[in-house]
Design a protein around this motif. Sequence first.
Motif, PDB file in Angstrom:
ATOM      1  N   GLY A 224       0.783  -1.225   0.000  1.00 13.44           N
ATOM      2  CA  GLY A 224       0.000   0.000   0.000  1.00 13.44           C
ATOM      3  C   GLY A 224       0.816   1.277   0.000  1.00 13.44           C
ATOM      4  N   LYS A 225       2.131   1.139  -0.153  1.00 17.36           N
ATOM      5  CA  LYS A 225       2.986   2.328  -0.137  1.00 17.36           C
ATOM      6  C   LYS A 225       3.781   2.451  -1.423  1.00 17.36           C
ATOM      7  CE  LYS A 225       3.545   2.715   4.877  1.00 17.36           C
ATOM      8  NZ  LYS A 225       4.519   2.886   5.985  1.00 17.36           N
ATOM      9  N   GLU A 226       4.317   3.634  -1.645  1.00 15.12           N
ATOM     10  CA  GLU A 226       5.166   3.876  -2.800  1.00 15.12           C
ATOM     11  C   GLU A 226       6.535   3.228  -2.592  1.00 15.12           C
ATOM     12  OE1 GLU A 226       2.428   5.864  -4.940  1.00 15.12           O
ATOM     13  OE2 GLU A 226       4.515   5.951  -5.600  1.00 15.12           O
ATOM     14  N   ARG A 227       7.179   2.901  -3.708  1.00 18.07           N
ATOM     15  CA  ARG A 227       8.551   2.404  -3.612  1.00 18.07           C
ATOM     16  C   ARG A 227       9.433   3.545  -3.109  1.00 18.07           C
ATOM     17  NH1 ARG A 227      11.058  -1.006  -8.536  1.00 18.07           N
ATOM     18  NH2 ARG A 227       9.087  -2.063  -8.105  1.00 18.07           N
ATOM     19  N   GLU A 228      10.342   3.233  -2.188  1.00 19.21           N
ATOM     20  CA  GLU A 228      11.192   4.272  -1.615  1.00 19.21           C
ATOM     21  C   GLU A 228      12.659   3.856  -1.649  1.00 19.21           C
ATOM     22  OE1 GLU A 228      10.324   5.038   2.487  1.00 19.21           O
ATOM     23  OE2 GLU A 228      10.798   2.995   3.132  1.00 19.21           O
ATOM     24  N   PHE A 229      13.485   4.863  -1.741  1.00 10.87           N
ATOM     25  CA  PHE A 229      14.925   4.665  -1.749  1.00 10.87           C
ATOM     26  C   PHE A 229      15.405   4.202  -0.376  1.00 10.87           C
ATOM     27  CE2 PHE A 229      19.298   5.315  -2.648  1.00 10.87           C
ATOM     28  CZ  PHE A 229      19.847   5.976  -1.559  1.00 10.87           C
ATOM     29  N   VAL A 230      16.389   3.288  -0.373  1.00  9.84           N
ATOM     30  CA  VAL A 230      16.982   2.816   0.874  1.00  9.84           C
ATOM     31  C   VAL A 230      18.467   3.200   0.957  1.00  9.84           C
ATOM     32  CG1 VAL A 230      17.547   0.793   2.279  1.00  9.84           C
ATOM     33  CG2 VAL A 230      15.363   0.894   1.035  1.00  9.84           C
ATOM     34  N   ALA A 231      19.242   2.760  -0.022  1.00 12.65           N
ATOM     35  CA  ALA A 231      20.680   3.009   0.025  1.00 12.65           C
ATOM     36  C   ALA A 231      21.279   2.829  -1.359  1.00 12.65           C
ATOM     37  CB  ALA A 231      21.360   2.062   1.009  1.00 12.65           C
ATOM     38  N   ALA A 232      22.429   3.462  -1.588  1.00 14.47           N
ATOM     39  CA  ALA A 232      23.141   3.316  -2.849  1.00 14.47           C
ATOM     40  C   ALA A 232      24.634   3.433  -2.606  1.00 14.47           C
ATOM     41  CB  ALA A 232      22.696   4.370  -3.862  1.00 14.47           C
ATOM     42  N   VAL A 233      25.401   2.812  -3.509  1.00 16.71           N
ATOM     43  CA  VAL A 233      26.864   2.865  -3.430  1.00 16.71           C
ATOM     44  C   VAL A 233      27.409   3.090  -4.825  1.00 16.71           C
ATOM     45  CG1 VAL A 233      27.048   0.338  -3.588  1.00 16.71           C
ATOM     46  CG2 VAL A 233      28.947   1.654  -2.643  1.00 16.71           C
ATOM     47  N   SER A 234      28.446   3.895  -4.921  1.00 18.23           N
ATOM     48  CA  SER A 234      29.074   4.164  -6.209  1.00 18.23           C
ATOM     49  C   SER A 234      29.932   2.978  -6.641  1.00 18.23           C
ATOM     50  CB  SER A 234      29.947   5.412  -6.111  1.00 18.23           C
ATOM     51  OG  SER A 234      30.992   5.202  -5.169  1.00 18.23           O
ATOM     52  N   ARG A 235      30.276   2.958  -7.910  1.00 19.72           N
ATOM     53  CA  ARG A 235      31.140   1.888  -8.402  1.00 19.72           C
ATOM     54  C   ARG A 235      32.505   1.916  -7.711  1.00 19.72           C
ATOM     55  NH1 ARG A 235      31.743  -2.058 -11.760  1.00 19.72           N
ATOM     56  NH2 ARG A 235      33.860  -2.543 -12.506  1.00 19.72           N
ATOM     57  N   SER A 236      32.975   3.119  -7.403  1.00 18.50           N
ATOM     58  CA  SER A 236      34.257   3.259  -6.705  1.00 18.50           C
ATOM     59  C   SER A 236      34.215   2.641  -5.315  1.00 18.50           C
ATOM     60  CB  SER A 236      34.637   4.732  -6.592  1.00 18.50           C
ATOM     61  OG  SER A 236      33.735   5.400  -5.707  1.00 18.50           O
ATOM     62  N   GLY A 237      33.000   2.491  -4.771  1.00 16.08           N
ATOM     63  CA  GLY A 237      32.869   1.948  -3.416  1.00 16.08           C
ATOM     64  C   GLY A 237      33.168   2.964  -2.336  1.00 16.08           C
ATOM     65  N   SER A 238      33.365   4.233  -2.747  1.00 17.05           N
ATOM     66  CA  SER A 238      33.755   5.240  -1.763  1.00 17.05           C
ATOM     67  C   SER A 238      32.651   6.263  -1.477  1.00 17.05           C
ATOM     68  CB  SER A 238      34.994   5.998  -2.260  1.00 17.05           C
ATOM     69  OG  SER A 238      34.733   6.627  -3.503  1.00 17.05           O
ATOM     70  N   ASN A 239      31.601   6.239  -2.263  1.00 21.01           N
ATOM     71  CA  ASN A 239      30.487   7.169  -2.032  1.00 21.01           C
ATOM     72  C   ASN A 239      29.206   6.401  -1.737  1.00 21.01           C
ATOM     73  OD1 ASN A 239      32.049   9.466  -2.484  1.00 21.01           O
ATOM     74  ND2 ASN A 239      31.702   9.404  -4.681  1.00 21.01           N
ATOM     75  N   PHE A 240      28.467   6.899  -0.761  1.00 21.08           N
ATOM     76  CA  PHE A 240      27.272   6.214  -0.290  1.00 21.08           C
ATOM     77  C   PHE A 240      26.128   7.216  -0.144  1.00 21.08           C
ATOM     78  CE2 PHE A 240      29.735   2.504   0.772  1.00 21.08           C
ATOM     79  CZ  PHE A 240      30.975   3.027   1.113  1.00 21.08           C
ATOM     80  N   ASN A 241      24.929   6.675  -0.180  1.00 22.83           N
ATOM     81  CA  ASN A 241      23.739   7.479   0.024  1.00 22.83           C
ATOM     82  C   ASN A 241      22.758   6.613   0.807  1.00 22.83           C
ATOM     83  OD1 ASN A 241      22.152   9.796  -0.385  1.00 22.83           O
ATOM     84  ND2 ASN A 241      22.698   9.886  -2.556  1.00 22.83           N
ATOM     85  N   TYR A 242      22.166   7.162   1.853  1.00 23.46           N
ATOM     86  CA  TYR A 242      21.224   6.417   2.675  1.00 23.46           C
ATOM     87  C   TYR A 242      19.961   7.232   2.920  1.00 23.46           C
ATOM     88  CZ  TYR A 242      25.012   3.201   3.962  1.00 23.46           C
ATOM     89  OH  TYR A 242      26.033   2.283   3.938  1.00 23.46           O
ATOM     90  N   ALA A 243      18.845   6.548   2.991  1.00 24.99           N
ATOM     91  CA  ALA A 243      17.626   7.193   3.459  1.00 24.99           C
ATOM     92  C   ALA A 243      17.773   7.497   4.950  1.00 24.99           C
ATOM     93  CB  ALA A 243      16.426   6.271   3.233  1.00 24.99           C
ATOM     94  N   ASP A 244      17.178   8.583   5.400  1.00 28.18           N
ATOM     95  CA  ASP A 244      17.296   8.954   6.812  1.00 28.18           C
ATOM     96  C   ASP A 244      16.772   7.847   7.726  1.00 28.18           C
ATOM     97  OD1 ASP A 244      16.533  12.495   6.330  1.00 28.18           O
ATOM     98  OD2 ASP A 244      18.404  11.369   6.131  1.00 28.18           O
ATOM     99  N   SER A 245      15.767   7.128   7.261  1.00 29.22           N
ATOM    100  CA  SER A 245      15.133   6.109   8.098  1.00 29.22           C
ATOM    101  C   SER A 245      16.033   4.906   8.378  1.00 29.22           C
ATOM    102  CB  SER A 245      13.835   5.624   7.437  1.00 29.22           C
ATOM    103  OG  SER A 245      14.106   5.087   6.155  1.00 29.22           O
ATOM    104  N   VAL A 246      17.103   4.739   7.602  1.00 27.33           N
ATOM    105  CA  VAL A 246      17.968   3.569   7.798  1.00 27.33           C
ATOM    106  C   VAL A 246      19.392   3.941   8.200  1.00 27.33           C
ATOM    107  CG1 VAL A 246      16.596   2.293   6.109  1.00 27.33           C
ATOM    108  CG2 VAL A 246      18.764   3.331   5.402  1.00 27.33           C
ATOM    109  N   LYS A 247      19.709   5.221   8.231  1.00 25.67           N
ATOM    110  CA  LYS A 247      21.057   5.649   8.600  1.00 25.67           C
ATOM    111  C   LYS A 247      21.431   5.129   9.976  1.00 25.67           C
ATOM    112  CE  LYS A 247      21.662   9.885   5.905  1.00 25.67           C
ATOM    113  NZ  LYS A 247      21.673  11.368   5.940  1.00 25.67           N
ATOM    114  N   GLY A 248      22.641   4.586  10.078  1.00 24.23           N
ATOM    115  CA  GLY A 248      23.112   4.060  11.349  1.00 24.23           C
ATOM    116  C   GLY A 248      22.691   2.630  11.600  1.00 24.23           C
TER     117      GLY A 248
END
Length: 124
Positions: free
Chosen positions: A39-63
Amino acid sequence: QVQLVESGGGLVQAGGSLRLSCAASGRTYSMGWFRQAPGKEREFVAAVSRSGSNFNYADSVKGRFTISRDNAKNTAYLQMNSLKPEDTAVYYCTATGGGTIWYAGRIASEYDYWGQGTQVTVSS
């Protein structure tokens, strides 16, 4: 065409951990995880660059969640700790087929390939 195959989902109690894997059949650049609860929209969780050195996280899963990748194995991982019932969803692996090695995208439309999804259920 790159195929993505997820594994590692399942049922776990609140506070527990799971590790998701995503095996790609070819070279990928940004790799990420999205999720969709009933019943909810698809949401972003996390991503990693090919270099493996850059990351992105949703606030709800950080930490709590950690994304990583092994380019030699064409595989990305999502380590999920301190799971909560609200983390219950189908988790989808996604990847881009080009771009820079430094980019870790959080926008679904930027991604070229999607897996079939794996169910994660967290019981209270």
